[in-house]
Design an enzyme around this catalytic site. Structure first.
Site, short mmCIF file in Angstrom:
data_model
loop_
_atom_site.label_atom_id
_atom_site.label_comp_id
_atom_site.label_asym_id
_atom_site.label_seq_id
_atom_site.Cartn_x
_atom_site.Cartn_y
_atom_site.Cartn_z
N TRP A 296 0.82 -1.22 0.00
CA TRP A 296 0.00 0.00 0.00
C TRP A 296 0.85 1.26 0.00
O TRP A 296 0.45 2.28 -0.55
CB TRP A 296 -1.00 -0.03 1.16
CG TRP A 296 -1.88 -1.24 1.07
CD1 TRP A 296 -1.92 -2.29 1.94
CD2 TRP A 296 -2.79 -1.58 0.02
NE1 TRP A 296 -2.80 -3.25 1.50
CE2 TRP A 296 -3.35 -2.84 0.33
CE3 TRP A 296 -3.20 -0.94 -1.16
CZ2 TRP A 296 -4.29 -3.46 -0.49
CZ3 TRP A 296 -4.14 -1.57 -1.97
CH2 TRP A 296 -4.67 -2.81 -1.64
N ASP B 114 -1.83 6.43 6.26
CA ASP B 114 -2.89 5.52 5.82
C ASP B 114 -3.19 4.58 6.98
O ASP B 114 -2.38 3.71 7.32
CB ASP B 114 -2.39 4.74 4.59
CG ASP B 114 -3.37 3.67 4.13
OD1 ASP B 114 -4.41 3.46 4.79
OD2 ASP B 114 -3.08 3.03 3.09
N LYS C 109 -12.69 -2.19 7.21
CA LYS C 109 -12.06 -3.13 8.14
C LYS C 109 -12.62 -2.89 9.55
O LYS C 109 -13.45 -3.66 10.01
CB LYS C 109 -10.55 -3.02 8.09
CG LYS C 109 -10.01 -3.45 6.71
CD LYS C 109 -8.80 -2.68 6.33
CE LYS C 109 -8.42 -2.69 4.87
NZ LYS C 109 -8.53 -3.89 4.12
#
Ligand code: PMP
Length: 360
Positions: free
Chosen positions: A103, A172, A196
């Site tokens: 990511w 992030d 999530k």
């Protein structure tokens, strides 16, 4: 709910049953209005109240400072890989990045389109099995921000403490937001996809320090400017109404549970149980270095890929779903987010021990 199984999916991921049940009722008939929440105007009084309550719960639970805006955006966390540098960089401006996995790599690629990039640290050569400690990297003095991923969903590593450097931090937090407290003061911006720890996919929450809203170069498209959404209270266009509502329900559940203090302890306890089981065996091998281990995504290998495939297959048959590692690393991954129950971790450990007896 006897027909529910244990869901170790990395995301979209398990949500509290009481939240799902309430959301199901609200889809059909919200607030006794005779229409469902997802059929209702986003400009209606009822929905505006939902959005305001979700924001206020987020502020309360996370302790978001007054000088931060909270935005509910679409485009996934991945759009933020581009929006961050589009809004905060520009020709000749530099962003520093810690490359700790897939990511961050994707974010680095996007940042290069909009400014200069310093990769201040990378753990790629060790297959991203750790995150750097303070002092392992040096950020260029002219960098506008230091970007990092607090929890690396795929590799199962997590920053146990946030980096402490000038300049401001950009983070992030998609896979560990709301799993533990953090101090906003070194941050300029943080974002997280909902799917999530917060709710269903479709909404990305952005926390941005107000003074940064005016940094955006003028040639950035209206929808991609943070200021557009900040000025309109995330109602510049139709927001992800359902996702925002379910985030609100999840936040109420979390608050009732005891907020971040309680959930931090529960997360630590679940992860410690599982890591202990891994460490106690020669059959299972953890991927992440111990100091970098994630409390959200526990990654491990078995002696061979064939045994891993067999393990996942048998686990699935026993109601332990979603244990296959990400396709880019293989192995196994148990994602044990906020709503994942301790009994599921216990059942997995029991299965691991029994599988090892048969195959070890
Ligand atoms: N960042 C992290 C840490 C992630 O785990 C993910 C998705 N699993 C993303 C970004 C990408 O999120 P999205 O699919 O919402 O773009």
């Amino acid at each position: 709910m006897p027909d529910r199984i244990f869901n170790f999916s990395a995301g979209p991921a398990v949500l509290p049953v009481e939240v799902l049940e309430q959301a199901a009722r609200d889809i059909v008939n919200f607030n006794g209005k005779g229409i469902g929440l997802i059929e209702m105007s986003h400009r209606s009084k009822d929905f505006i109240a939902v959005a305001e309550e979700t924001e206020s719960l987020l502020r309360e639970i996370l302790g978001v400072p007054e000088n931060f805006k909270v935005l509910f955006l679409q485009g996934g966390a991945s759009l933020q890989f581009a929006m961050v540098p589009m809004n905060l960089l520009g020709s000749g401006k530099k962003g520093a990045y810690l490359n700790t996995g897939t990511w961050s790599k994707k974010a680095i690629k996007e940042a290069k389109l909009f400014g200069d990039v310093q990769v201040a640290y990378t753990s790629e050569e060790s297959n991203f099995n750790h995150v750097p400690a303070r002092g392992d990297y040096k950020v260029d003095a002219d960098a506008e921000y230091l970007y990092f991923v607090s929890n690396n969903t795929i590799f199962g590593t997590q920053f146990q403490s946030m980096p402490q450097v000038e300049p401001m931090l950009v983070c992030d937090m998609s896979s560990d937001i709301l799993s533990r407290p953090f101090d906003f003061s070194p941050f300029g911006l943080a974002f997280a996809g909902a799917q999530k720890n917060m709710g269903p996919a479709g909404c990305t929450v952005v926390f941005i320090r107000e003074d940064l809203l005016d940094r955006t170069p003028t040639n950035v498209a209206t929808m991609l400017k943070y200021k557009t959404h900040a000025d309109a209270g995330s109602m510049f266009n139709t927001p992800p109404c359902f996702s925002i509502h379910v985030i609100g329900l999840v936040l109420k559940w979390l608050k009732k549970l005891g907020g971040l203090t309680a959930i931090t302890e529960m997360n630590r306890d679940k992860a410690a149980l599982l890591y202990h089981a891994i460490d106690a065996s020669d059959f299972y091998r953890g991927h992440a270095q111990p100091a970098s281990r994630s409390n959200m995504n526990v990654t491990f290998n078995l002696p061979t890929p064939e045994l891993e495939a067999q393990f996942v297959k048998e686990a699935t048959a026993q109601g332990l779903d979603g244990l296959k590692g990400h396709r880019s690393v293989g192995g196994c991954r148990a994602s044990i987010y906020n709503a994942f129950p301790r009994q599921g971790v216990e059942k997995l450990i029991g299965f691991m021990q029994e599988f090892e007896k048969r195959h070890g």
